[in-house]
Scaffold this motif. Structure first.
Motif, PDB file in Angstrom:
ATOM      1  N   SER A  44       0.754  -0.994   0.149  1.00  0.00           N
ATOM      2  CA  SER A  44       0.056  -0.075   0.071  1.00  0.00           C
ATOM      3  C   SER A  44       0.594   1.274  -0.048  1.00  0.00           C
ATOM      4  CB  SER A  44      -0.946   0.051   1.198  1.00  0.00           C
ATOM      5  OG  SER A  44      -2.022   0.995   0.943  1.00  0.00           O
ATOM      6  N   CYS A  45       1.846   1.244  -0.974  1.00  0.00           N
ATOM      7  CA  CYS A  45       2.536   2.514  -1.225  1.00  0.00           C
ATOM      8  C   CYS A  45       3.241   2.583  -2.517  1.00  0.00           C
ATOM      9  CB  CYS A  45       3.857   2.258  -0.220  1.00  0.00           C
ATOM     10  SG  CYS A  45       4.769   0.716  -0.485  1.00  0.00           S
ATOM     11  N   LEU A  46       4.099   3.658  -2.604  1.00  0.00           N
ATOM     12  CA  LEU A  46       4.780   3.953  -3.864  1.00  0.00           C
ATOM     13  C   LEU A  46       6.078   3.979  -3.640  1.00  0.00           C
ATOM     14  CD1 LEU A  46       4.877   4.942  -6.798  1.00  0.00           C
ATOM     15  CD2 LEU A  46       4.460   7.363  -5.896  1.00  0.00           C
ATOM     16  N   LEU A  47       6.953   3.143  -4.254  1.00  0.00           N
ATOM     17  CA  LEU A  47       8.341   3.158  -4.224  1.00  0.00           C
ATOM     18  C   LEU A  47       9.099   3.985  -5.428  1.00  0.00           C
ATOM     19  CD1 LEU A  47       8.980  -0.349  -2.661  1.00  0.00           C
ATOM     20  CD2 LEU A  47       8.929   1.520  -1.416  1.00  0.00           C
ATOM     21  N   GLU A  48       9.812   4.811  -5.418  1.00  0.00           N
ATOM     22  CA  GLU A  48      10.542   5.302  -6.751  1.00  0.00           C
ATOM     23  C   GLU A  48      12.010   5.452  -6.299  1.00  0.00           C
ATOM     24  OE1 GLU A  48       8.213   9.355  -8.108  1.00  0.00           O
ATOM     25  OE2 GLU A  48       7.769   9.127  -5.675  1.00  0.00           O
ATOM     26  N   TRP A  49      12.780   5.055  -7.287  1.00  0.00           N
ATOM     27  CA  TRP A  49      14.256   5.154  -7.010  1.00  0.00           C
ATOM     28  C   TRP A  49      14.678   5.187  -8.600  1.00  0.00           C
ATOM     29  CZ3 TRP A  49      11.030   0.823  -7.638  1.00  0.00           C
ATOM     30  CH2 TRP A  49      11.475  -0.105  -8.428  1.00  0.00           C
ATOM     31  N   GLY A  50      15.981   5.754  -8.457  1.00  0.00           N
ATOM     32  CA  GLY A  50      16.596   6.417  -9.847  1.00  0.00           C
ATOM     33  C   GLY A  50      17.763   5.529 -10.199  1.00  0.00           C
ATOM     34  N   LEU A  51      18.421   5.308 -11.370  1.00  0.00           N
ATOM     35  CA  LEU A  51      19.455   4.438 -11.528  1.00  0.00           C
ATOM     36  C   LEU A  51      20.077   5.230 -12.958  1.00  0.00           C
ATOM     37  CD1 LEU A  51      18.969   2.112 -13.465  1.00  0.00           C
ATOM     38  CD2 LEU A  51      18.018   1.182 -11.347  1.00  0.00           C
ATOM     39  N   THR A  52      21.139   4.683 -13.230  1.00  0.00           N
ATOM     40  CA  THR A  52      21.669   5.075 -14.434  1.00  0.00           C
ATOM     41  C   THR A  52      22.033   3.725 -15.320  1.00  0.00           C
ATOM     42  OG1 THR A  52      24.281   5.071 -13.678  1.00  0.00           O
ATOM     43  CG2 THR A  52      22.819   7.057 -13.799  1.00  0.00           C
ATOM     44  N   ALA A  68       9.095   3.440 -10.783  1.00  0.00           N
ATOM     45  CA  ALA A  68       8.073   3.851  -9.819  1.00  0.00           C
ATOM     46  C   ALA A  68       7.324   2.668  -9.588  1.00  0.00           C
ATOM     47  CB  ALA A  68       7.306   4.986 -10.306  1.00  0.00           C
ATOM     48  N   LEU A  69       7.344   1.891  -8.453  1.00  0.00           N
ATOM     49  CA  LEU A  69       6.446   0.792  -8.340  1.00  0.00           C
ATOM     50  C   LEU A  69       5.245   1.210  -7.196  1.00  0.00           C
ATOM     51  CD1 LEU A  69       6.078  -2.319  -8.261  1.00  0.00           C
ATOM     52  CD2 LEU A  69       7.597  -2.736  -6.523  1.00  0.00           C
ATOM     53  N   THR A 114      -2.649  -5.216  -6.725  1.00  0.00           N
ATOM     54  CA  THR A 114      -1.897  -5.274  -8.068  1.00  0.00           C
ATOM     55  C   THR A 114      -0.525  -4.505  -7.765  1.00  0.00           C
ATOM     56  OG1 THR A 114      -3.055  -2.967  -8.112  1.00  0.00           O
ATOM     57  CG2 THR A 114      -4.360  -4.730  -9.210  1.00  0.00           C
ATOM     58  N   GLU A 115       0.142  -4.786  -8.950  1.00  0.00           N
ATOM     59  CA  GLU A 115       1.481  -4.115  -9.044  1.00  0.00           C
ATOM     60  C   GLU A 115       1.745  -3.489 -10.349  1.00  0.00           C
ATOM     61  OE1 GLU A 115       4.690  -6.762  -7.794  1.00  0.00           O
ATOM     62  OE2 GLU A 115       3.682  -7.673  -6.321  1.00  0.00           O
ATOM     63  N   ASP A 116       1.961  -2.178 -10.463  1.00  0.00           N
ATOM     64  CA  ASP A 116       2.280  -1.406 -11.453  1.00  0.00           C
ATOM     65  C   ASP A 116       3.787  -0.977 -11.429  1.00  0.00           C
ATOM     66  OD1 ASP A 116      -0.093  -1.726 -12.574  1.00  0.00           O
ATOM     67  OD2 ASP A 116      -1.038  -0.210 -11.098  1.00  0.00           O
ATOM     68  N   LEU A 117       4.518  -1.240 -12.440  1.00  0.00           N
ATOM     69  CA  LEU A 117       5.978  -0.901 -12.346  1.00  0.00           C
ATOM     70  C   LEU A 117       6.060   0.148 -13.702  1.00  0.00           C
ATOM     71  CD1 LEU A 117       8.883  -0.832 -11.819  1.00  0.00           C
ATOM     72  CD2 LEU A 117       9.173  -2.851 -13.186  1.00  0.00           C
ATOM     73  N   THR A 118       6.493   1.283 -13.360  1.00  0.00           N
ATOM     74  CA  THR A 118       6.482   2.360 -14.629  1.00  0.00           C
ATOM     75  C   THR A 118       8.236   2.568 -14.597  1.00  0.00           C
ATOM     76  OG1 THR A 118       4.511   3.216 -14.388  1.00  0.00           O
ATOM     77  CG2 THR A 118       6.320   4.546 -15.407  1.00  0.00           C
ATOM     78  N   THR A 132       4.931   0.843 -18.815  1.00  0.00           N
ATOM     79  CA  THR A 132       4.430   0.325 -17.547  1.00  0.00           C
ATOM     80  C   THR A 132       4.116  -1.234 -17.543  1.00  0.00           C
ATOM     81  OG1 THR A 132       3.426   2.738 -16.979  1.00  0.00           O
ATOM     82  CG2 THR A 132       2.536   0.808 -15.852  1.00  0.00           C
ATOM     83  N   HIS A 133       4.731  -2.064 -16.949  1.00  0.00           N
ATOM     84  CA  HIS A 133       4.261  -3.548 -16.898  1.00  0.00           C
ATOM     85  C   HIS A 133       4.394  -4.087 -15.493  1.00  0.00           C
ATOM     86  CE1 HIS A 133       3.958  -3.848 -21.358  1.00  0.00           C
ATOM     87  NE2 HIS A 133       5.045  -3.186 -21.393  1.00  0.00           N
ATOM     88  N   PRO A 134       4.025  -5.137 -15.266  1.00  0.00           N
ATOM     89  CA  PRO A 134       4.140  -5.950 -14.099  1.00  0.00           C
ATOM     90  C   PRO A 134       5.440  -6.222 -13.614  1.00  0.00           C
ATOM     91  CG  PRO A 134       2.441  -7.004 -15.362  1.00  0.00           C
ATOM     92  CD  PRO A 134       3.137  -6.086 -16.283  1.00  0.00           C
ATOM     93  N   ASP A 135       6.523  -5.967 -14.626  1.00  0.00           N
ATOM     94  CA  ASP A 135       7.757  -6.492 -14.344  1.00  0.00           C
ATOM     95  C   ASP A 135       8.912  -5.969 -15.135  1.00  0.00           C
ATOM     96  OD1 ASP A 135       8.164  -8.099 -16.545  1.00  0.00           O
ATOM     97  OD2 ASP A 135       7.234  -9.678 -15.902  1.00  0.00           O
ATOM     98  N   PHE A 136      10.169  -5.892 -14.840  1.00  0.00           N
ATOM     99  CA  PHE A 136      11.269  -4.958 -15.450  1.00  0.00           C
ATOM    100  C   PHE A 136      11.401  -5.824 -16.907  1.00  0.00           C
ATOM    101  CE2 PHE A 136      12.770  -2.974 -11.910  1.00  0.00           C
ATOM    102  CZ  PHE A 136      13.367  -1.772 -12.173  1.00  0.00           C
ATOM    103  N   GLU A 137      11.261  -7.137 -17.087  1.00  0.00           N
ATOM    104  CA  GLU A 137      11.521  -7.707 -18.274  1.00  0.00           C
ATOM    105  C   GLU A 137      10.655  -7.109 -19.379  1.00  0.00           C
ATOM    106  OE1 GLU A 137      11.225 -12.047 -20.531  1.00  0.00           O
ATOM    107  OE2 GLU A 137       9.931 -11.693 -18.725  1.00  0.00           O
TER     108      GLU A 137
END
Length: 224
Positions: A68-76, A94-95, A103-107, A120-125
């Motif tokens: 029940s949260c939003l996790l955001e992170w940055g990388l190169t 942004a997850l 539900t899980e939404d990964l952008t 935007t998909h359920p996973d990194f692949e």
């Protein structure tokens, strides 16, 4: 644990937002501190409190994992541009982990040369496949997701970190020709070196070709 990656991030839930830092080994360990509580997990959607769950009013959990949260992170991420060498793109992730609807939404948003590529998909692949296909014909991602020695299990994988690296079994992996049989991915699976995150990169990286392994090509264009 050595060689930690540090990803600047942000945590948001019904109580508010906080800037945080994620630490990762690029394989199967992610950890951070939120409101004084240490969290650790193998993926971003399996972060559990190390010292037991804190009071419910501080966070929401699902099966012991932060929810029940939003996790955001940055990388190169390096991007190889034909005729220009290697460029460094910035990636924002942004997850959204919603409750009570599970539900899980990964952008994933990649920024390169003033342009944005978002998926935007359920996973990194799937997210990185879409971004890789959207890049200009002369550019391609340089990360484990696009490496010649990485593959997924046909049985499925997690939102991230489920990518098996075969860098110590290259000769065997070169002969991989499907799911089953003497050279199938199920047969050679025990020979994988380790599991890695899709965005990780090591010195043995080689670009994936169209006929490599069980999962086939990574969607770059023009250099098959």
């Amino acid at each position: 644990m050595s060689g930690l990656l540090r990803w600047p991030g942000r945590y948001t839930d019904r109580h508010g937002a906080q800037d945080i830092v994620f630490e990762s080994d690029g394989r199967e360990l992610i950890r951070t501190t939120i409101r004084g509580v240490r969290f650790e997990g193998g993926t971003m959607d399996t972060l559990g409190a190390l010292d037991g769950e804190p009071p419910e009013q501080m966070f929401t959990f699902r099966d012991g994992d932060l929810w029940s949260c939003l996790l955001e992170w940055g990388l190169t991420m390096p991007v190889e541009v034909e005729g220009q060498g290697e460029r460094i793109a910035t990636v924002h992730c942004a997850l959204r982990l919603w409750y009570p609807v599970e539900t899980e939404d990964l952008t994933v948003t990649l920024r390169l040369d003033g342009r944005e590529y978002r998926a935007t998909h359920p996973d990194f692949e799937d997210a990185l496949h879409e971004i890789g296909a959207a890049l200009p014909r002369h550019a391609r991602l340089k990360a484990c997701i696009s490496c010649a020695w990485s593959d997924y299990s046909p049985a499925g994988h997690s939102m991230m970190t489920g990518l098996a690296c075969f860098r110590d079994a290259k000769d065997v992996y070169r002969r991989c020709d499907g799911k089953r049989g003497p050279h199938g991915i199920f047969t050679i699976w025990p020979l994988h070196t380790e599991f890695v995150q899709e965005t990780w990169l090591c010195e043995q990286f080689e670009h994936r070709t169209s006929d490599r392994g069980y999962r086939g090509p990574f969607p770059f264009r023009g250099w098959d």
